[in-house]
Write a protein that holds these residues in place. Structure first.
Motif, short mmCIF file in Angstrom:
data_model
loop_
_atom_site.label_atom_id
_atom_site.label_comp_id
_atom_site.label_asym_id
_atom_site.label_seq_id
_atom_site.Cartn_x
_atom_site.Cartn_y
_atom_site.Cartn_z
N GLU A 278 -6.46 -6.90 1.66
CA GLU A 278 -7.07 -6.74 2.97
C GLU A 278 -6.82 -5.34 3.56
N ALA A 279 -7.33 -5.14 4.77
CA ALA A 279 -7.30 -3.82 5.42
C ALA A 279 -5.91 -3.20 5.51
N PRO A 280 -4.83 -3.96 5.77
CA PRO A 280 -3.52 -3.31 5.86
C PRO A 280 -3.12 -2.54 4.60
N PHE A 281 -3.48 -3.07 3.43
CA PHE A 281 -3.18 -2.35 2.19
C PHE A 281 -3.96 -1.04 2.15
N TRP A 282 -5.27 -1.13 2.36
CA TRP A 282 -6.11 0.06 2.22
C TRP A 282 -5.75 1.13 3.25
N GLU A 283 -5.45 0.72 4.45
CA GLU A 283 -5.06 1.69 5.48
C GLU A 283 -3.77 2.40 5.10
N ALA A 284 -2.80 1.65 4.58
CA ALA A 284 -1.53 2.26 4.18
C ALA A 284 -1.71 3.16 2.97
N TYR A 285 -2.48 2.69 1.99
CA TYR A 285 -2.67 3.48 0.76
C TYR A 285 -3.41 4.77 1.07
N PHE A 286 -4.58 4.67 1.71
CA PHE A 286 -5.37 5.86 1.96
C PHE A 286 -4.75 6.74 3.04
N GLY A 287 -3.82 6.19 3.80
CA GLY A 287 -3.06 7.03 4.73
C GLY A 287 -2.15 8.00 3.99
N ASN A 288 -1.79 7.66 2.76
CA ASN A 288 -0.95 8.53 1.92
C ASN A 288 -1.76 9.32 0.90
N ILE A 289 -2.80 8.70 0.36
CA ILE A 289 -3.67 9.36 -0.62
C ILE A 289 -5.10 9.19 -0.13
N PRO A 290 -5.62 10.13 0.65
CA PRO A 290 -6.97 9.98 1.22
C PRO A 290 -8.04 9.89 0.13
N LYS A 291 -9.13 9.21 0.47
CA LYS A 291 -10.27 9.16 -0.44
C LYS A 291 -10.80 10.58 -0.69
N ARG A 292 -11.16 10.84 -1.93
CA ARG A 292 -11.69 12.14 -2.29
C ARG A 292 -13.21 12.08 -2.44
N GLY B 62 0.81 -1.21 0.00
CA GLY B 62 0.00 0.00 0.00
C GLY B 62 0.84 1.26 0.00
N GLU B 63 1.91 1.25 0.80
CA GLU B 63 2.84 2.38 0.82
C GLU B 63 3.50 2.57 -0.54
N GLN B 64 3.92 1.47 -1.15
CA GLN B 64 4.67 1.55 -2.41
C GLN B 64 3.79 1.96 -3.58
N ILE B 65 2.56 1.44 -3.64
CA ILE B 65 1.66 1.83 -4.73
C ILE B 65 1.29 3.30 -4.60
N ALA B 66 1.05 3.76 -3.39
CA ALA B 66 0.76 5.18 -3.19
C ALA B 66 1.95 6.04 -3.62
N ALA B 67 3.17 5.59 -3.28
CA ALA B 67 4.37 6.34 -3.68
C ALA B 67 4.50 6.38 -5.21
N MET B 68 4.20 5.27 -5.87
CA MET B 68 4.25 5.25 -7.34
C MET B 68 3.23 6.21 -7.92
N HIS B 69 2.03 6.23 -7.36
CA HIS B 69 0.99 7.12 -7.88
C HIS B 69 1.32 8.59 -7.66
N GLN B 70 2.10 8.89 -6.64
CA GLN B 70 2.46 10.28 -6.33
C GLN B 70 3.78 10.70 -6.95
N SER B 71 4.49 9.77 -7.55
CA SER B 71 5.82 10.07 -8.07
C SER B 71 5.77 11.08 -9.22
N ARG B 72 6.73 11.94 -9.25
CA ARG B 72 6.87 12.93 -10.33
C ARG B 72 8.04 12.56 -11.26
#
Length: 265
Positions: free
Chosen positions: A203-217, A42-52
Protein backbone atom coordinates in the motif's frame (compact mmCIF):
# COMPACT_ATOMS: atom_id res chain seq x y z
CA UNK A 1 21.16 -18.60 7.68
CA UNK A 2 19.93 -22.21 8.00
CA UNK A 3 20.44 -23.83 11.40
CA UNK A 4 21.03 -27.16 9.69
CA UNK A 5 20.95 -28.70 6.21
CA UNK A 6 20.82 -32.35 5.23
CA UNK A 7 20.06 -34.94 2.57
CA UNK A 8 16.85 -36.95 2.23
CA UNK A 9 17.00 -40.47 0.71
CA UNK A 10 14.99 -41.59 -2.28
CA UNK A 11 11.59 -43.01 -1.33
CA UNK A 12 9.69 -44.77 -4.10
CA UNK A 13 9.34 -42.37 -6.99
CA UNK A 14 10.40 -39.38 -4.90
CA UNK A 15 13.86 -38.04 -4.15
CA UNK A 16 16.59 -38.00 -3.33
CA UNK A 17 16.17 -34.53 -1.86
CA UNK A 18 17.35 -32.21 0.84
CA UNK A 19 16.07 -30.25 3.79
CA UNK A 20 17.00 -27.29 5.93
CA UNK A 21 16.00 -26.15 9.38
CA UNK A 22 15.39 -22.44 9.84
CA UNK A 23 14.81 -20.19 12.81
CA UNK A 24 11.16 -20.06 13.87
CA UNK A 25 9.61 -16.61 13.52
CA UNK A 26 6.22 -16.00 15.21
CA UNK A 27 4.56 -14.02 12.43
CA UNK A 28 1.66 -11.79 13.42
CA UNK A 29 -1.60 -12.45 11.55
CA UNK A 30 -1.83 -9.84 8.77
CA UNK A 31 1.18 -8.11 10.33
CA UNK A 32 2.66 -7.32 6.92
CA UNK A 33 -0.51 -5.38 6.05
CA UNK A 34 -0.11 -2.82 8.84
CA UNK A 35 0.58 0.68 7.58
CA UNK A 36 3.49 1.37 9.95
CA UNK A 37 5.03 -2.00 9.11
CA UNK A 38 4.85 -1.27 5.39
CA UNK A 39 6.34 2.19 5.86
CA UNK A 40 9.26 0.68 7.77
CA UNK A 41 9.67 -1.98 5.09
CA UNK A 42 9.88 0.76 2.45
CA UNK A 43 12.67 2.42 4.41
CA UNK A 44 14.53 -0.87 4.84
CA UNK A 45 14.25 -2.04 1.22
CA UNK A 46 15.47 1.36 0.02
CA UNK A 47 18.41 1.13 2.46
CA UNK A 48 19.26 -2.35 1.15
CA UNK A 49 19.17 -1.12 -2.44
CA UNK A 50 21.47 1.80 -1.58
CA UNK A 51 23.88 -0.19 0.58
CA UNK A 52 27.53 -0.35 -0.45
CA UNK A 53 28.28 -3.22 1.92
CA UNK A 54 28.76 -5.72 -0.93
CA UNK A 55 30.80 -3.58 -3.34
CA UNK A 56 33.86 -5.80 -2.98
CA UNK A 57 31.76 -8.82 -3.90
CA UNK A 58 29.95 -7.60 -7.00
CA UNK A 59 32.73 -5.24 -8.21
CA UNK A 60 30.21 -3.26 -10.23
CA UNK A 61 28.86 -6.36 -11.98
CA UNK A 62 25.33 -7.73 -12.25
CA UNK A 63 24.81 -11.35 -11.21
CA UNK A 64 25.44 -13.46 -8.12
CA UNK A 65 28.05 -15.92 -6.85
CA UNK A 66 25.62 -18.82 -7.45
CA UNK A 67 22.64 -19.44 -9.70
CA UNK A 68 19.33 -20.07 -7.97
CA UNK A 69 15.60 -20.49 -8.58
CA UNK A 70 12.49 -18.33 -8.91
CA UNK A 71 9.97 -20.84 -7.57
CA UNK A 72 10.79 -23.83 -9.84
CA UNK A 73 12.35 -21.73 -12.59
CA UNK A 74 16.16 -21.98 -12.77
CA UNK A 75 17.90 -18.61 -12.98
CA UNK A 76 21.26 -17.97 -14.62
CA UNK A 77 23.15 -15.55 -12.37
CA UNK A 78 26.45 -15.60 -14.26
CA UNK A 79 28.29 -12.33 -13.59
CA UNK A 80 28.43 -9.73 -16.33
CA UNK A 81 31.97 -8.94 -17.53
CA UNK A 82 34.08 -6.74 -15.24
CA UNK A 83 34.53 -3.17 -16.40
CA UNK A 84 31.58 -3.29 -18.80
CA UNK A 85 29.45 -0.15 -19.19
CA UNK A 86 26.59 -0.36 -16.66
CA UNK A 87 23.84 0.02 -19.28
CA UNK A 88 25.39 -2.56 -21.58
CA UNK A 89 25.88 -4.92 -18.63
CA UNK A 90 22.29 -4.63 -17.39
CA UNK A 91 20.92 -4.99 -20.94
CA UNK A 92 22.99 -8.16 -21.20
CA UNK A 93 21.92 -9.58 -17.84
CA UNK A 94 18.22 -8.73 -17.98
CA UNK A 95 18.06 -9.54 -21.68
CA UNK A 96 19.37 -13.02 -20.91
CA UNK A 97 16.71 -13.50 -18.25
CA UNK A 98 13.89 -12.34 -20.50
CA UNK A 99 15.15 -14.46 -23.41
CA UNK A 100 15.37 -17.53 -21.13
CA UNK A 101 11.72 -17.05 -20.14
CA UNK A 102 10.66 -16.70 -23.78
CA UNK A 103 12.62 -19.80 -24.83
CA UNK A 104 11.14 -21.80 -21.95
CA UNK A 105 7.64 -21.10 -23.28
CA UNK A 106 8.35 -23.28 -26.33
CA UNK A 107 10.11 -26.11 -24.47
CA UNK A 108 9.11 -29.00 -22.28
CA UNK A 109 10.71 -28.43 -18.87
CA UNK A 110 11.38 -30.43 -15.73
CA UNK A 111 8.81 -28.21 -14.00
CA UNK A 112 6.18 -28.16 -16.74
CA UNK A 113 5.23 -28.60 -20.37
CA UNK A 114 5.72 -26.05 -23.11
CA UNK A 115 3.14 -23.26 -23.17
CA UNK A 116 3.12 -22.28 -26.85
CA UNK A 117 3.78 -24.40 -29.90
CA UNK A 118 6.60 -22.50 -31.57
CA UNK A 119 8.62 -19.32 -31.80
CA UNK A 120 6.02 -18.09 -34.31
CA UNK A 121 3.44 -17.81 -31.52
CA UNK A 122 2.33 -14.17 -30.95
CA UNK A 123 3.19 -14.33 -27.23
CA UNK A 124 6.75 -15.50 -27.90
CA UNK A 125 7.23 -12.96 -30.69
CA UNK A 126 5.91 -10.09 -28.56
CA UNK A 127 8.24 -10.94 -25.68
CA UNK A 128 11.21 -11.14 -28.03
CA UNK A 129 10.24 -7.79 -29.57
CA UNK A 130 10.57 -6.26 -26.10
CA UNK A 131 13.88 -8.13 -25.66
CA UNK A 132 15.21 -6.76 -28.93
CA UNK A 133 14.38 -3.19 -27.88
CA UNK A 134 15.71 -3.25 -24.32
CA UNK A 135 18.40 -0.71 -25.15
CA UNK A 136 15.64 1.83 -25.82
CA UNK A 137 13.35 0.73 -22.98
CA UNK A 138 16.13 0.93 -20.37
CA UNK A 139 18.05 3.90 -21.79
CA UNK A 140 17.15 6.39 -19.01
CA UNK A 141 17.85 4.02 -16.10
CA UNK A 142 20.26 5.11 -13.37
CA UNK A 143 22.06 1.84 -12.84
CA UNK A 144 23.67 1.38 -9.47
CA UNK A 145 24.27 -2.27 -8.58
CA UNK A 146 21.88 -3.23 -5.77
CA UNK A 147 21.36 -6.37 -3.73
CA UNK A 148 17.81 -7.57 -4.48
CA UNK A 149 15.49 -10.01 -2.75
CA UNK A 150 14.51 -11.04 -6.27
CA UNK A 151 10.95 -12.25 -5.62
CA UNK A 152 9.53 -9.68 -3.22
CA UNK A 153 5.77 -9.54 -2.88
CA UNK A 154 3.24 -9.55 -0.05
CA UNK A 155 3.37 -13.37 -0.07
CA UNK A 156 7.05 -13.26 0.97
CA UNK A 157 6.67 -10.62 3.68
CA UNK A 158 5.74 -11.09 7.33
CA UNK A 159 5.99 -9.16 10.56
CA UNK A 160 6.99 -10.06 14.11
CA UNK A 161 6.21 -8.29 17.33
CA UNK A 162 9.06 -6.39 18.98
CA UNK A 163 9.84 -6.96 22.62
CA UNK A 164 9.19 -4.08 24.97
CA UNK A 165 12.47 -2.29 25.79
CA UNK A 166 13.83 -1.76 29.24
CA UNK A 167 12.99 1.53 30.96
CA UNK A 168 14.95 4.48 29.57
CA UNK A 169 15.58 2.89 26.15
CA UNK A 170 13.93 4.40 23.10
CA UNK A 171 10.86 2.38 22.19
CA UNK A 172 11.22 0.53 18.85
CA UNK A 173 8.36 0.13 16.37
CA UNK A 174 5.64 -2.27 17.53
CA UNK A 175 6.41 -4.65 14.66
CA UNK A 176 9.39 -5.47 12.48
CA UNK A 177 8.92 -6.53 8.84
CA UNK A 178 10.61 -9.77 7.77
CA UNK A 179 11.18 -10.97 4.20
CA UNK A 180 11.80 -14.58 3.20
CA UNK A 181 11.98 -16.98 0.20
CA UNK A 182 14.44 -14.85 -1.79
CA UNK A 183 15.79 -15.35 -5.29
CA UNK A 184 18.64 -12.95 -4.65
CA UNK A 185 21.02 -11.37 -7.11
CA UNK A 186 22.71 -8.03 -7.76
CA UNK A 187 20.64 -6.04 -10.23
CA UNK A 188 18.69 -2.86 -10.94
CA UNK A 189 16.67 -1.75 -7.92
CA UNK A 190 13.54 -1.08 -9.98
CA UNK A 191 13.33 -4.77 -10.89
CA UNK A 192 12.48 -5.45 -7.23
CA UNK A 193 9.37 -3.31 -7.43
CA UNK A 194 7.74 -5.17 -10.32
CA UNK A 195 6.53 -8.17 -8.30
CA UNK A 196 5.27 -5.87 -5.56
CA UNK A 197 3.04 -4.13 -8.09
CA UNK A 198 1.87 -7.32 -9.79
CA UNK A 199 0.66 -9.26 -6.76
CA UNK A 200 -0.83 -6.39 -4.77
CA UNK A 201 -1.05 -5.96 -1.01
CA UNK A 202 1.65 -3.28 -0.94
CA UNK A 203 0.00 0.00 0.00
CA UNK A 204 0.83 3.72 -0.11
CA UNK A 205 2.95 3.80 3.10
CA UNK A 206 5.52 1.49 1.49
CA UNK A 207 5.72 3.45 -1.76
CA UNK A 208 5.91 6.81 -0.01
CA UNK A 209 8.75 5.61 2.22
CA UNK A 210 10.63 3.89 -0.61
CA UNK A 211 10.38 6.70 -3.16
CA UNK A 212 11.13 9.20 -0.41
CA UNK A 213 14.60 7.63 -0.33
CA UNK A 214 14.98 6.59 -3.98
CA UNK A 215 12.85 8.90 -6.17
CA UNK A 216 11.32 7.62 -9.40
CA UNK A 217 13.59 8.24 -12.36
CA UNK A 218 12.71 9.28 -15.89
CA UNK A 219 11.27 6.33 -17.84
CA UNK A 220 10.27 4.40 -14.69
CA UNK A 221 6.88 3.25 -15.99
CA UNK A 222 8.40 2.08 -19.27
CA UNK A 223 11.05 0.01 -17.50
CA UNK A 224 8.75 -1.42 -14.84
CA UNK A 225 6.52 -2.86 -17.58
CA UNK A 226 9.47 -4.75 -19.03
CA UNK A 227 10.29 -6.13 -15.58
CA UNK A 228 6.64 -7.08 -15.00
CA UNK A 229 6.67 -8.84 -18.36
CA UNK A 230 9.49 -11.08 -17.13
CA UNK A 231 7.39 -12.18 -14.16
CA UNK A 232 4.23 -12.69 -16.21
CA UNK A 233 6.21 -14.91 -18.57
CA UNK A 234 7.53 -16.81 -15.57
CA UNK A 235 3.96 -17.32 -14.30
CA UNK A 236 3.01 -18.77 -17.68
CA UNK A 237 6.00 -21.11 -17.61
CA UNK A 238 5.07 -22.28 -14.13
CA UNK A 239 1.32 -22.65 -14.59
CA UNK A 240 0.94 -23.56 -18.24
CA UNK A 241 -1.38 -22.76 -21.11
CA UNK A 242 -2.58 -19.14 -20.84
CA UNK A 243 -5.95 -20.28 -22.21
CA UNK A 244 -6.40 -22.33 -19.03
CA UNK A 245 -5.33 -19.44 -16.79
CA UNK A 246 -7.38 -16.38 -17.77
CA UNK A 247 -5.97 -14.07 -15.10
CA UNK A 248 -2.42 -14.78 -16.19
CA UNK A 249 -3.35 -14.43 -19.84
CA UNK A 250 -5.05 -11.07 -19.23
CA UNK A 251 -2.12 -9.82 -17.16
CA UNK A 252 0.41 -10.87 -19.76
CA UNK A 253 -1.61 -9.30 -22.56
CA UNK A 254 -1.88 -6.04 -20.60
CA UNK A 255 1.83 -5.95 -19.92
CA UNK A 256 2.62 -6.67 -23.55
CA UNK A 257 0.26 -4.01 -24.85
CA UNK A 258 1.67 -1.36 -22.52
CA UNK A 259 5.23 -2.28 -23.36
CA UNK A 260 4.65 -2.41 -27.07
CA UNK A 261 2.63 0.82 -27.14
CA UNK A 262 6.00 2.54 -27.07
CA UNK A 263 6.03 2.26 -30.88
CA UNK A 264 9.03 -0.03 -30.84
CA UNK A 265 10.51 -0.59 -34.24
Amino acid sequence: MPLHVGVLPRFGEFGPGSFMILEYLPFLPFGAMRRKTQALLGEQIAAMHQSRAHDELHLGRFGFPISNFLSLTPLNNTWTPAGMDAHDAWNLFFGRRLRDQANALVQDKTYGLKVVESANDPVYRAIMKVHDNLEYILEDAELDVSLLHGDLSITNIGAIKNRKPKTGIERPPATTPVVFDPASFFGHSEFELSTMRIFGGIEAPFWEAYFGNIPKRKGFERRIKAYELFHYANQLNLFGDPAASPSLSISLSLSLSLSLSLSLS
